[in-house]
Every structure is written in structure tokens, then in C-alpha cells.
Design a protein around this motif. Structure first.
Motif, mmCIF file in Angstrom:
data_model
loop_
_atom_site.group_PDB
_atom_site.id
_atom_site.type_symbol
_atom_site.label_atom_id
_atom_site.label_comp_id
_atom_site.label_asym_id
_atom_site.label_seq_id
_atom_site.Cartn_x
_atom_site.Cartn_y
_atom_site.Cartn_z
ATOM 1 N N LEU A 88 43.918 -23.287 -24.279
ATOM 2 C CA LEU A 88 43.333 -23.448 -22.959
ATOM 3 C C LEU A 88 43.095 -24.926 -22.635
ATOM 4 N N PHE A 89 42.512 -25.659 -23.608
ATOM 5 C CA PHE A 89 42.142 -27.042 -23.307
ATOM 6 C C PHE A 89 43.148 -28.077 -23.801
ATOM 7 N N ASN A 90 44.088 -27.648 -24.637
ATOM 8 C CA ASN A 90 44.964 -28.626 -25.254
ATOM 9 C C ASN A 90 46.385 -28.112 -25.462
ATOM 10 N N ALA A 91 46.870 -27.350 -24.487
ATOM 11 C CA ALA A 91 48.163 -26.677 -24.679
ATOM 12 C C ALA A 91 49.266 -27.678 -25.030
ATOM 13 N N GLN A 92 49.252 -28.829 -24.330
ATOM 14 C CA GLN A 92 50.344 -29.770 -24.543
ATOM 15 C C GLN A 92 50.384 -30.261 -25.988
ATOM 16 N N SER A 93 49.192 -30.566 -26.567
ATOM 17 C CA SER A 93 49.246 -31.091 -27.942
ATOM 18 C C SER A 93 49.581 -29.975 -28.935
ATOM 19 N N VAL A 94 49.190 -28.714 -28.633
ATOM 20 C CA VAL A 94 49.590 -27.592 -29.509
ATOM 21 C C VAL A 94 51.115 -27.453 -29.490
ATOM 22 N N LEU A 95 51.687 -27.499 -28.292
ATOM 23 C CA LEU A 95 53.144 -27.339 -28.180
ATOM 24 C C LEU A 95 53.877 -28.522 -28.808
ATOM 25 N N GLN A 96 53.293 -29.712 -28.627
ATOM 26 C CA GLN A 96 53.904 -30.919 -29.204
ATOM 27 C C GLN A 96 53.914 -30.821 -30.726
ATOM 28 N N GLU A 97 52.773 -30.361 -31.278
ATOM 29 C CA GLU A 97 52.663 -30.212 -32.744
ATOM 30 C C GLU A 97 53.729 -29.232 -33.253
ATOM 31 N N GLY A 98 53.857 -28.094 -32.541
ATOM 32 C CA GLY A 98 54.855 -27.088 -32.950
ATOM 33 C C GLY A 98 56.263 -27.646 -32.848
ATOM 34 N N TYR A 99 56.521 -28.397 -31.790
ATOM 35 C CA TYR A 99 57.863 -28.941 -31.556
ATOM 36 C C TYR A 99 58.225 -29.930 -32.654
ATOM 37 N N GLU A 100 57.274 -30.796 -33.003
ATOM 38 C CA GLU A 100 57.570 -31.799 -34.034
ATOM 39 C C GLU A 100 57.712 -31.144 -35.406
ATOM 40 N N ARG A 101 56.888 -30.136 -35.659
ATOM 41 C CA ARG A 101 56.919 -29.510 -36.985
ATOM 42 C C ARG A 101 58.132 -28.584 -37.147
ATOM 43 N N HIS A 102 58.475 -27.830 -36.107
ATOM 44 C CA HIS A 102 59.495 -26.773 -36.271
ATOM 45 C C HIS A 102 60.781 -27.012 -35.498
ATOM 46 N N LYS A 103 60.753 -27.967 -34.596
ATOM 47 C CA LYS A 103 61.860 -28.335 -33.725
ATOM 48 C C LYS A 103 62.978 -27.287 -33.549
ATOM 49 N N LEU A 104 63.739 -27.047 -34.635
ATOM 50 C CA LEU A 104 64.901 -26.178 -34.470
ATOM 51 C C LEU A 104 64.591 -24.702 -34.701
ATOM 52 N N ALA A 105 63.405 -24.430 -35.230
ATOM 53 C CA ALA A 105 63.087 -23.026 -35.511
ATOM 54 C C ALA A 105 61.993 -22.548 -34.552
ATOM 55 N N PRO A 106 62.016 -21.257 -34.182
ATOM 56 C CA PRO A 106 60.981 -20.752 -33.284
ATOM 57 C C PRO A 106 59.595 -20.810 -33.940
ATOM 58 N N PHE A 107 58.577 -21.013 -33.145
ATOM 59 C CA PHE A 107 57.193 -20.909 -33.626
ATOM 60 C C PHE A 107 56.394 -20.148 -32.574
ATOM 61 N N LYS A 108 55.166 -19.754 -32.915
ATOM 62 C CA LYS A 108 54.401 -19.008 -31.916
ATOM 63 C C LYS A 108 53.061 -19.686 -31.634
ATOM 64 N N VAL A 109 52.607 -19.528 -30.380
ATOM 65 C CA VAL A 109 51.288 -20.054 -30.000
ATOM 66 C C VAL A 109 50.532 -18.924 -29.319
ATOM 67 N N PHE A 110 49.205 -19.007 -29.356
ATOM 68 C CA PHE A 110 48.445 -17.976 -28.653
ATOM 69 C C PHE A 110 48.161 -18.479 -27.249
ATOM 70 N N ASN A 111 48.914 -17.910 -26.283
ATOM 71 C CA ASN A 111 48.872 -18.411 -24.909
ATOM 72 C C ASN A 111 47.802 -17.665 -24.105
ATOM 73 N N LEU A 112 46.563 -17.927 -24.417
ATOM 74 C CA LEU A 112 45.401 -17.377 -23.712
ATOM 75 C C LEU A 112 45.203 -15.876 -23.889
ATOM 76 N N THR A 113 46.194 -15.045 -23.544
ATOM 77 C CA THR A 113 45.974 -13.593 -23.697
ATOM 78 C C THR A 113 46.985 -12.941 -24.633
ATOM 79 N N HIS A 114 48.017 -13.664 -25.041
ATOM 80 C CA HIS A 114 49.058 -13.042 -25.869
ATOM 81 C C HIS A 114 49.753 -14.111 -26.700
ATOM 82 N N TRP A 115 50.419 -13.668 -27.770
ATOM 83 C CA TRP A 115 51.251 -14.608 -28.518
ATOM 84 C C TRP A 115 52.530 -14.857 -27.725
#
Ligand code: HEM
Length: 511
Positions: free
Chosen positions: A55-82
């Protein structure tokens, strides 16, 4: 006082039911949640913590996932669902190619929540058709758009250089200009200049934007309650509906009267649809209002970001754009073709959308049944998928010095391209796996040609006739964007100062 007491009683009666309903829906949702344990999570593996972080930091969560997993899918909890995030070019291509039977497109992200909340038709396909129609009628309506830009600037901005620097609220000013230009083409004169209509658009933009971001946190069933309890949206939307309905009725009469007279026919979207004659006045009112809101809101938000960048741009960037605009206007004046050739203006807007896109994720899809990617990743039925557009836009391997605003980045890339097809990929309206601000694939924004033409026209006119900057002193910095969940809005309270350029400074600007 009585009204306040009444509101409090009303709230205290409704709120407990709303909370219980929320809990019941949440438990039901938890039980039916697809099993995604094989996909790594980013943000937090605990839904509640993940939701707060997103909710408060979506961009840095997505950035972290992108840098860590880049080529592989990852999941985030987008407020009401994964949501499963896919970022590699191969997976993005697979999502693009997958049919609606496999990966169904989710509702468009802009303001559909607030539209649905006040009962305005917001069927994606309907608005998409109108977006395409608007793009087709652009050549016919460009002169009207240009005329409206001149009139809007004359009415809203200082018209005399003797006035010096004048302070302006950015969002209100941009919304007023875009409301007039968009609606000149959608509903035509006189409604596009009606002050009440413009004021409603401004209020709906502010309330609707907040609601669109906030209601994403609630199950959809509660949407109407949230909207009715906490906003003026229903009242404002009804008022707008009344105004559009009156215009539709008057125009229907006029179209019948002028049926035979080609030269008195209006060519705005409303008249075009009336002539097709397939809908009742109230269906037509809903559709026209939905497309008007959609166009004004997303174009105003995007252009506000660009204006903030312009207020900080170096003098040589501005001069370079002025030279380009001047040169193009000398050939044939303000035409759609001249506008299309303005590569630097095009590049400035594209760079603004790259670095300040209003959604951190696009290409939202839902797996209809189980779906398996070519790399073997299994996506269970009902899982939401998306791409991390902002993280991709800030990738140094795709865009060197990605966090720096480089106004003519795309113009340079385009001029270094070997063929016209490779150069066209750097144009403002082209959606690619590396530029996702319009989405990509079959759900890429169908209104982008119309929105881009408006933004280019307004930017070129503004640059030619005005100087702009932030206030001196502490205020001479871009006000921070407002980020909530995956949405990123330009600061709604920002101010700039503008000054009309002296006569003769505008070159071909006298037109
Ligand atoms: C600068 C202004 C605009 C921006 C930045 C913008 C951005 C977007 C984005 C990011 C999407 C989602 C695409 C995806 O995820 O694949 C989208 C979809 C859509 N946009 Fe826009 N848009 C703008 C203007 C407009 C206008 C003017 C209209 C209508 C006249 C419009 C109508 C739509 C529709 C109908 C969709 C859904 C398409 C589908 O799902 O098939 N947009 N837009």
C-alpha cells in the motif's frame, strides 16, 4: 448541526455491517485463494504485512522483486490478493500472445472503480471502441482541437507579457485545458467550455483519483458503500449526467434538422454516434460521459507529470524544442502532420511517461484455468498476473542513466535507427515490452493516439508561448508524487509560475 448528527447516526448504523461483511468476504477469499507456494514472494510472505508494504511502498517492493528475480516470476500481495509479476521479455511476450480464454484481461486500471461506484457505464470494450473512433476522426477534428487550445490558453493563462510571472495551481490549470480540448472533440461546443461542466470534471478528477486508488483495498462489493459514504462522486456524476443528457437531446434535434446540410454538420464524437442512430439517449449519455471522464482524467494526470518536468528543464532543452516547433510551423502551420514530425516534443512526453508513469504495473490478466508458461512455471486458475512497468522503465540495461530525466533520449534513439520501422518503436504512441506506460499487446491503451495528439499540441503551444518554472526559494523543487498501492499520481497541490513570452519571441507562434 442536525445534518451532522444525522450523518453520524447513519454512519454508526452502517459501519458495523460493513466491517462484518468485509471480514466474511475476506475469509471466503482466503479459502478460495490459489496455491502459489512454488512462486517466491517479495514484500512479505504474510498477507497482512505484505498488503501494508504494498500500500505505502509498492514501487520499492516491485523494484526489489525485479532486481532479485528479474527473469523469473515472483509474487507480491497487492492489497487484496496475490499477484504474480512477470518481467522477462519472453514471459511478457507470452502474456501478450495468450488468448482471453487463457489469460483474461482485467478491468482497465484508471478510474473504472469510481465510474462503477457511481453507476456510470464503464464497459471497457465500449470505451475502447470510442477511443479507436476518436483516433480515426483526429484528422477531421484537429483544426477544432487547435482552435480550442488557443481559446483555452487565452481564457486561463496570462495573455500579456506585461503581467510578468503569474502563479498557477498545476492540476486545476491542466485539467481545465485538457477538459476543454478533449471535450471539444467528444461533445463539442458549447458544453466543452461550460464552467460548471469544467468544475465538475476538476472535482471528479480529485475525488475519483483518490477513490480509484483507495477502493482497490476493499472487496468490490463494498465499493458503492465506500463511494456513497465518503465522497461527493454520486452527486457530481448525476450533475454531469444531467448536463450531457441535455446536450444529447439538443444535438439529436439539431442532427435531424441539419440532416441534409453537409456543411453545417458537426463532426465531434457525439454527433457521429447520433448519426449512427443505434442507441437510446440515456445509453449514449453514459457512454459519452464515461469516455469524457476517462480521457480527461488520464490525460490530465499524465500531462501534469510532464509540466512538472518542463518547469525543471534546462534552457537549452526548451530552446531546442522551440526551434523544432518553429521550423515545423513555418512549413504548413498547425497541422496533425506537423505535430507528428515534432520528434523532440514527442520524446519529451515519452520520457516523462517512462519516468513518471501513473501505474507501477500494467498488462493485468487473470488466469482462467491453470496456465503453464513455456519455462514450466505453473499459474493456477484465478491468479492475477501483471508486469512491473516502472521497474522495467528504470532498468539501467534498457535505459542508461535510467533515473535521470533525459528529455531527448527517444529522439536520439530514433535518429540513430537504421530503418523507419525500428525508428517508429521510439515514438510516443508505440507500446513495446520495454515501454509499458500504455500497456502492451491487445489491451494496450486504445485512447493513446487521441491522448498523445492532445498532449503534443498543448505542450508545443505552451513551450512556444510561455516560460514556466517553480517558485524561487524552497519551493523550487518538484513536489513529491503521491503513491498509493500501484498508482502514482502527480502531486495534486503543486504550483508553478508562468510568464507569457514577449511578442516576437514565439517565432511562428503568432498563429
Ligand atoms: C495519457 C493518457 C492515457 C494513459 C497514460 C493511458 C494508459 C492506459 C494503460 C496503462 C492501460 C492498460 C493497458 C494494459 O495494461 O495493457 C490503458 C487501457 C485502456 N485505456 Fe488508456 N490511457 C490514457 C488515455 C486514454 C483515453 C483518452 C482513452 C479513451 C478515449 C483510454 C481508454 C482506455 C481503454 C478502453 C483501456 C482498456 C483497453 C483494454 O483492456 O482492451 N485511455 N490505458
Amino acid at each position: 448541526m442536525d445534518a451532522d448528527v444525522h450523518n453520524v447516526t447513519y454512519l454508526s448504523l452502517i459501519l458495523p455491517y460493513a466491517v462484518v461483511l468485509c471480514i466474511v468476504l475476506w475469509v471466503r477469499r482466503e479459502k478460495s485463494r490459489p496455491d502459489l507456494s512454488h512462486i517466491p514472494s517479495v514484500g512479505s510472505s504474510y498477507c497482512f504485512v505484505g498488503a501494508i508494504r504494498f500500500l505505502f511502498n509498492a514501487q520499492s517492493v516491485l523494484q526489489e522483486g525485479y532486481e532479485r528475480h528479474k527473469l523469473a516470476p515472483f509474487k507480491v500481495f497487492n492489497l487484496t490478493h496475490w499477484a504474480v509479476v512477470v518481467a522477462s521479455p519472453q514471459l511478457i511476450e507470452e502474456v501478450r500472445k495468450a488468448s482471453d480464454n487463457d489469460l483474461r484481461a482485467c478491468e482497465m486500471p484508471h478510474i473504472s472503480y469510481s465510474l462503477a461506484g457511481v453507476g456510470i457505464a464503464h464497459d471497457t470494450r465500449t470505451i475502447a471502441d470510442l477511443g479507436t473512433k476518436l483516433a480515426r476522426t483526429l484528422p477531421l477534428l484537429f483544426a477544432d482541437m487547435h482552435q480550442e487550445v488557443i481559446a483555452a490558453f487565452r481564457d486561463i493563462l496570462p495573455s500579456d507579457d506585461a503581467a510578468g510571472w503569474v502563479q498557477l495551481p498545476v492540476v486545476d490549470t491542466v485539467t481545465e485545458i485538457i477538459t476543454r480540448v478533449s471535450n471539444r472533440v467528444i461533445v463539442g461546443l458549447p458544453l466543452c467550455r461550460d464552467q460548471e461542466f469544467i468544475a465538475l470534471h476538476k472535482r471528479l478528477l480529485k475525488d475519483g483519483t483518490m477513490v480509484a486508488a483507495i477502493v482497490g483495498m476493499f472487496p468490490k462489493t463494498l465499493l458503492q458503500i465506500v463511494v456513497y459514504l465518503f465522497t461527493k462522486l454520486p452527486h457530481d456524476a448525476k450533475e454531469m449526467q444531467r448536463m450531457v443528457q441535455a446536450t444529447v437531446e439538443k444535438r439529436e434535434e439539431k442532427e435531424q434538422r441539419d440532416n441534409e446540410k453537409f456543411f453545417s454538420k458537426s463532426h465531434d464524437l457525439l454527433s457521429e454516434i447520433i448519426r449512427e442512430g443505434q442507441e437510446t439517449s440515456s445509453e449514449l449519455t453514459h457512454r459519452i460521459l464515461a469516455v469524457s471522464l476517462e480521457s480527461v482524467h488520464s490525460t490530465s494526470m499524465t500531462f501534469t507529470h510532464a509540466l512538472y518536468h518542463l518547469a525543471l528543464a534546462d534552457e537549452d532543452v526548451i530552446q531546442s524544442m522551440r526551434d523544432e516547433i518553429d521550423a515545423e510551423l513555418r512549413h504548413e502551420g498547425w497541422t496533425l502532420a506537423a505535430l507528428e514530425r515534432m520528434r523532440k516534443v514527442d520524446s519529451f512526453l515519452k520520457e516523462s511517461m517512462r519516468i513518471s508513469g501513473f501505474r507501477a504495473v500494467t498488462m493485468m490478466r487473470k488466469a482462467v484455468g491453470g496456465y503453464t508458461f513455456a519455462d514450466g512455471t505453473y499459474i493456477p486458475a484465478n491468479t492475477v498476473l501483471c508486469t512491473p512497468s516502472t521497474a522495467i522503465h528504470l532498468d539501467e540495461t534498457k535505459y542508461p542513466h535510467a533515473r535521470t530525466f533525459d528529455a531527448f533520449r527517444f529522439a536520439r534513439l530514433s535518429s540513430h535507427s537504421s530503418s523507419s520501422s525500428s525508428s517508429s518503436q521510439y515514438r510516443l504512441t508505440t507500446a513495446t515490452p520495454d515501454f509499458l506506460a500504455w500497456g502492451y499487446g491487445r489491451t494496450a491503451c486504445p485512447g493513446r493516439f487521441f491522448a498523445a495528439a492532445q498532449m503534443k499540441l498543448v505542450l508545443a503551444y505552451f513551450v512556444l508561448h510561455y516560460d514556466v518554472r517553480f517558485l524561487e526559494g524552497d519551493d523550487a523543487v518538484r513536489p513529491p508524487d503521491w503513491c498509493l498501492g500501484a498508482s502514482r499520481f502527480p502531486n495534486l497541490g503543486g504550483r508553478v509560475v508562468v510568464r507569457k513570452r514577449r511578442w516576437g519571441e514565439g517565432g511562428a507562434s503568432s498563429c
